[in-house]
Scaffold this motif. Structure first.
Motif, PDB file in Angstrom:
ATOM      1  N   TYR B 145     -32.599  41.289  -2.883  1.00 29.98           N
ATOM      2  CA  TYR B 145     -31.559  40.258  -2.883  1.00 29.98           C
ATOM      3  C   TYR B 145     -30.695  40.385  -1.619  1.00 29.98           C
ATOM      4  O   TYR B 145     -30.330  39.384  -1.007  1.00 29.98           O
ATOM      5  CB  TYR B 145     -30.676  40.370  -4.126  1.00 29.98           C
ATOM      6  N   TYR B 246     -19.922  26.601 -13.348  1.00 24.73           N
ATOM      7  CA  TYR B 246     -21.185  25.864 -13.364  1.00 24.73           C
ATOM      8  C   TYR B 246     -21.096  24.628 -12.473  1.00 24.73           C
ATOM      9  O   TYR B 246     -20.106  23.917 -12.568  1.00 24.73           O
ATOM     10  CB  TYR B 246     -21.521  25.452 -14.805  1.00 24.73           C
ATOM     11  N   LEU B 251     -27.729  32.366  -5.311  1.00 21.48           N
ATOM     12  CA  LEU B 251     -28.661  33.189  -6.092  1.00 21.48           C
ATOM     13  C   LEU B 251     -28.070  34.595  -6.232  1.00 21.48           C
ATOM     14  O   LEU B 251     -28.046  35.354  -5.271  1.00 21.48           O
ATOM     15  CB  LEU B 251     -30.013  33.244  -5.378  1.00 21.48           C
ATOM     16  N   ASP B 255     -30.465  37.128 -11.112  1.00 27.52           N
ATOM     17  CA  ASP B 255     -31.069  35.841 -11.481  1.00 27.52           C
ATOM     18  C   ASP B 255     -32.335  35.530 -10.701  1.00 27.52           C
ATOM     19  O   ASP B 255     -32.478  35.912  -9.541  1.00 27.52           O
ATOM     20  CB  ASP B 255     -30.053  34.718 -11.274  1.00 27.52           C
ATOM     21  N   ILE B 256     -33.216  34.773 -11.347  1.00 28.36           N
ATOM     22  CA  ILE B 256     -34.469  34.324 -10.735  1.00 28.36           C
ATOM     23  C   ILE B 256     -34.268  32.943 -10.116  1.00 28.36           C
ATOM     24  O   ILE B 256     -35.010  32.535  -9.232  1.00 28.36           O
ATOM     25  CB  ILE B 256     -35.602  34.351 -11.788  1.00 28.36           C
ATOM     26  N   ALA B 257     -33.241  32.235 -10.556  1.00 29.66           N
ATOM     27  CA  ALA B 257     -32.949  30.912  -9.988  1.00 29.66           C
ATOM     28  C   ALA B 257     -31.447  30.643 -10.076  1.00 29.66           C
ATOM     29  O   ALA B 257     -30.751  31.248 -10.884  1.00 29.66           O
ATOM     30  CB  ALA B 257     -33.712  29.828 -10.738  1.00 29.66           C
ATOM     31  N   THR B 258     -30.984  29.728  -9.240  1.00 28.69           N
ATOM     32  CA  THR B 258     -29.594  29.281  -9.338  1.00 28.69           C
ATOM     33  C   THR B 258     -29.505  28.217 -10.431  1.00 28.69           C
ATOM     34  O   THR B 258     -30.525  27.737 -10.938  1.00 28.69           O
ATOM     35  CB  THR B 258     -29.122  28.634  -8.037  1.00 28.69           C
ATOM     36  N   ASP B 259     -28.282  27.833 -10.759  1.00 31.72           N
ATOM     37  CA  ASP B 259     -28.105  26.635 -11.577  1.00 31.72           C
ATOM     38  C   ASP B 259     -28.523  25.414 -10.757  1.00 31.72           C
ATOM     39  O   ASP B 259     -28.526  25.445  -9.527  1.00 31.72           O
ATOM     40  CB  ASP B 259     -26.630  26.477 -11.978  1.00 31.72           C
ATOM     41  N   SER B 260     -28.857  24.342 -11.449  1.00 33.12           N
ATOM     42  CA  SER B 260     -29.157  23.071 -10.782  1.00 33.12           C
ATOM     43  C   SER B 260     -27.865  22.316 -10.505  1.00 33.12           C
ATOM     44  O   SER B 260     -26.994  22.205 -11.371  1.00 33.12           O
ATOM     45  CB  SER B 260     -30.062  22.224 -11.681  1.00 33.12           C
ATOM     46  N   ALA B 261     -27.752  21.806  -9.280  1.00 31.03           N
ATOM     47  CA  ALA B 261     -26.563  21.024  -8.922  1.00 31.03           C
ATOM     48  C   ALA B 261     -26.881  19.537  -8.907  1.00 31.03           C
ATOM     49  O   ALA B 261     -26.180  18.747  -8.295  1.00 31.03           O
ATOM     50  CB  ALA B 261     -26.046  21.482  -7.559  1.00 31.03           C
ATOM     51  N   ALA B 262     -27.967  19.164  -9.598  1.00 29.04           N
ATOM     52  CA  ALA B 262     -28.423  17.776  -9.528  1.00 29.04           C
ATOM     53  C   ALA B 262     -27.511  16.818 -10.283  1.00 29.04           C
ATOM     54  O   ALA B 262     -27.351  15.669  -9.877  1.00 29.04           O
ATOM     55  CB  ALA B 262     -29.848  17.670 -10.070  1.00 29.04           C
ATOM     56  N   PRO B 266     -21.213  20.858  -7.435  1.00 25.90           N
ATOM     57  CA  PRO B 266     -20.623  22.199  -7.408  1.00 25.90           C
ATOM     58  C   PRO B 266     -19.217  22.198  -6.830  1.00 25.90           C
ATOM     59  O   PRO B 266     -18.854  21.287  -6.079  1.00 25.90           O
ATOM     60  CB  PRO B 266     -21.577  22.993  -6.506  1.00 25.90           C
TER      61      PRO B 266
END
Lengths: 148, 396
Positions: B145, B246, B251, B255-262, B266
Motif C-alpha cells: 500500500y 462516505y 484506497l 481495503d481492496i477497493a475504495t467506495d464508489s463516488a458515482a 465526495p
C-alpha cells in the motif's frame, strides 16, 4: 481427473474469457455500487436503504497506481516455500463509470516496468494457486495495449 | 474550543528488539512518566491502556494488564484499540474522563513487542475480515500500500525516489539525537538507494521497521496541575479521532477497493486532511501557528503526504518544502524532530503516545540536542487502519 476450479472468494467474480467480470452490488434506492459486495445494507449514510442487486463492474479501467511484492507475503497468502519467490505486480485500477479504485494482481509476466499510471487495463480470470484438489481462481489486471 | 488538560509527565522505554513482553516495556514507560510527573502510582485515579493484538489476552485488556503489573491500587480502568491510532484514542479517553470530572489524574500507557517481518492478520479462515482477505487474495502487505501511494505521488506530483530518500536522510539525522530511538545512525541518500526494493518504488530504508517499545503519559486536570505546583504545564488542546466520510476515495489499508463516488459526490478534502482540520478547529489554530509536527512516516513518501494533509504546504508542494529544509531541525516547521518512525520503527499501540511524549519534551524545552527552538505549539498525526483518524495538538 481435472481439478475443480474454485473462486478464491465466492460471488466476487463470474464468467470466463471476454465474459469475465467482477461482481459488485448496487443499491436499488440510491444506485451506489459496492465492491467487495455489500449484501446486508447500503453504506451510503444519506440513503434510507434499498435492495442490493448484483451488478457486474466495468471490465476496463485505468491504472491509478501500481507496485509489486518483492518479498514473499505471509500466510494466509499461499506460496510454495520450496520454490524461489517470484515477485508479482499489484495494480490499483480506477473504474471510470463506477468512480472507484479496485486493487488486483497483474497477470503473470507483467512487471512494474510494463506499467504506467493512466494506462488502460482489463480484468481477466487468473489462477491464484493450485493444490492437489483445486485450482483457485481470482481476478487479474492485464494491459490492453490500447492508448486511452 | 474544548477545555484543556495538562500533561504532567511523559515516559518511554527505548525502542528496539529487546525480546521481552510488552508488559515490561509499558510498565517501564509508566514508571518513567510517573517519576517525570513527580507522582506516585497510587495517586492515579484511572489508567487507560492502548491494546496490542500481539500479546494474547493480556494485550486485549492492556489497561488492566499494566495496572496489575504496577500493583493493583483500585484505579478505574479502560482499554482501547484503534490500530495505529490506539494511542490517540487512549489519550482522548483519558482527556474525556478528566474533562467530565470522573478523574483528576489519568495514566495512559501503550506498548508492543513486534514479531520479525511483515505484520500479518490473526490466524484462522476469516473470509469476512478485510484484513484477512487482502493477504489471502492479493498478498497485499502493508508496504505494498505504501508503494501504491508513493508511485501515485510520482505520477501526479513528479516526486522522485531521490526525494523520498531525503526524508530518510533528514529523519535519521534527527533520530541520531534521540536516546529513545532504535536506529541512531545517520543515513545517506546513497545508502537508501542501495537498499533492496521491498514494494516498488520503495526500498527497505524508505519503509519503517516494526519494533518493541513502550510510551506513557500522565494527564491531569489544569486545577490538579496548579495544586501540584505546575502553573504552566504543557496542555492538550485538541484530540482528533474522526472517521472517514462516505464515499472514501483514497484506497486505505486494508481495503481492496475504495467506495464508489458515482452517485454521492465526495467531500472536498481527503480523510487524512479531515483528521488535521478537526484538530485545528478544536484547538482554534491553523497550520501557520505550529512550531513542530510529529507525523506517521510509515514510509518516506507518506511523510511528504502528511505535509500537504496538515496544510504545511499546498498540494504537490511537499518535496519543495523538504528540499528547502523547512521540515528539518532549524527549519520553519520541523517534522519528526524525534526521528519519526524511520528512526523508531513502529510499536503500534505505543507510537501515537510516543508522538505526544516528543511534543511534551519539545514544548518544555527538554529535548536536548534535537530541541526545536522556542517551540510553543505542536501537532501529531497518524491514521489507524479500518478508518481511525488520530491527531493531537499540544501547546505551552
Amino acid at each position: 481427473m481435472s481439478r475443480t476450479h474454485t473462486p478464491v472468494v465466492e460471488q466476487w467474480f463470474t464468467g470466463d474469457g471476454d465474459g469475465f467480470t467482477l461482481l459488485g452490488t448496487r443499491c436499488a434506492a440510491c444506485a451506489s455500487v459496492f465492491f467487495p459486495r455489500e449484501d446486508s445494507h447500503c453504506r451510503n449514510p444519506g440513503c434510507p436503504g434499498g435492495d442490493l442487486e448484483e451488478v457486474p463492474l466495468s471490465r476496463r479501467g485505468r491504472v491509478w497506481s501500481y507496485t509489486d511484492s518483492r518479498y514473499r507475503p505471509p500466510s494466509p497468502y499461499v506460496t510454495d516455500p520450496e520454490l524461489p519467490w517470484q515477485p508479482y505486480a499489484l495494480i490499483a485500477v480506477e473504474l471510470l463509470n463506477e468512480r472507484m479504485v479496485v486493487l488486483g494482481q497483474a497477470v503473470p509476466g507483467v512487471t512494474v516496468a510494463d506499467l504506467a499510471v493512466g494506462m488502460e487495463v482489463e480484468v481477466v480470470r487468473g489462477v491464484l494457486h493450485e493444490d492437489a484438489e483445486r485450482v483457485w481462481t481470482t481476478w487479474q489486471w492485464r494491459p490492453t495495449g490500447e492508448t486511452v | 474550543m474544548t477545555a484543556e488538560v495538562a500533561v504532567l509527565g511523559a515516559g518511554m522505554h527505548p525502542w528496539g528488539k529487546w525480546g521481552r513482553s510488552f508488559v515490561a516495556y509499558g510498565s517501564a514507560a509508566a514508571r518513567a512518566a510517573l517519576a517525570d510527573a513527580g507522582l506516585e502510582w497510587r495517586q492515579v485515579d484511572s489508567v487507560v491502556g492502548a491494546d496490542t493484538v500481539r500479546g494474547g489476552y493480556p494485550g486485549y485488556v492492556a489497561g488492566a494488564t499494566f495496572a496489575k503489573a504496577l500493583g493493583w491500587q483500585g484505579a478505574r480502568v479502560a482499554s482501547v484499540y484503534a490500530a495505529c491510532a490506539s494511542g490517540a484514542q487512549a489519550v482522548n479517553t483519558a482527556r474525556t474522563q478528566i474533562l467530565a470530572g470522573l478523574a483528576e489524574v489519568v495514566l495512559v500507557v501503550g506498548a508492543d513487542a513486534a514479531p520479525k517481518g511483515f505484520f500479518r492478520p490473526a490466524g484462522g479462515d476469516r473470509p469476512d475480515d478485510p484484513d484477512w482477505l487482502r493477504f489471502r487474495v492479493l498478498g497485499a502487505t502493508n508496504p505494498t500500500y505504501f508503494g501504491l501511494y508513493a508511485r501515485r505521488r510520482m505520477a501526479v506530483h513528479g516526486d522522485t525516489p531521490e526525494d523520498f530518500a531525503q526524508v530518510k536522510v533528514k529523519n535519521a539525522a534527527q533520530g541520531a539525537l534521540n536516546p529513545y530511538a532504535r536506529y541512531r545512525n545517520r543515513v545517506t541518500a546513497e545508502e537508501v538507494a542501495a537498499s533492496a526494493i521491498v514494494a516498488d518504488p520503495l526500498r527497505l530504508l524508505d519503509i519503517c521497521a516494526t519494533s518493541d517499545g513502550g510510551a506513557a503519559l500522565v494527564l491531569c486536570s489544569m486545577e490538579f496541575a496548579r495544586r501540584h505546583g505546575v502553573g504552566d504545564p504543557v496542555r492538550i488542546r485538541a484530540v482528533s479521532t474522526v472517521t472517514p466520510r462516505y464515499p472514501n476515495t483514497v484506497l486505505d489499508l486494508p481495503d481492496i477497493a475504495t467506495d464508489s463516488a458515482a452517485t454521492v459526490e465526495p467531500a472536498g478534502e481527503t480523510f487524512r486532511a479531515s483528521i488535521a482540520r478537526a484538530a485545528y478547529e478544536e484547538a482554534a489554530i491553523g497550520p501557520e501557528d505550529l512550531s513542530l509536527a510529529e507525523v506517521y512516516d510509515l514510509s518516506t513518501a507518506l511523510e511528504l503526504q502528511w505535509y500537504e494533509d496538515l496544510g504545511l504546504c499546498g498540494e504537490g508542494e511537499a518535496v519543495k518544502l523538504l528540499r528547502e529544509g523547512a521540515t528539518a531541525l532549524g527549519g520553519r516547521i520541523p517534522v519528526n524532530a524525534s526521528g519519526g518512525l524511520a528512526s523508531f520503527g513502529e510499536a503500534v499501540p505505543a507510537q501515537a503516545i510516543a508522538q505526544v511524549c516528543e511534543l511534551t519534551w519539545q514544548l518544555r524545552g527538554d529535548a536536548g540536542a534535537r530541541q526545536v527552538a522556542g517551540a510553543q505549539v505542536g501537532i501529531t498525526a497518524n491514521q489507524g487502519l479500518f478508518g481511525h483518524g488520530s491527531a493531537v495538538i499540544a501547546a505551552r
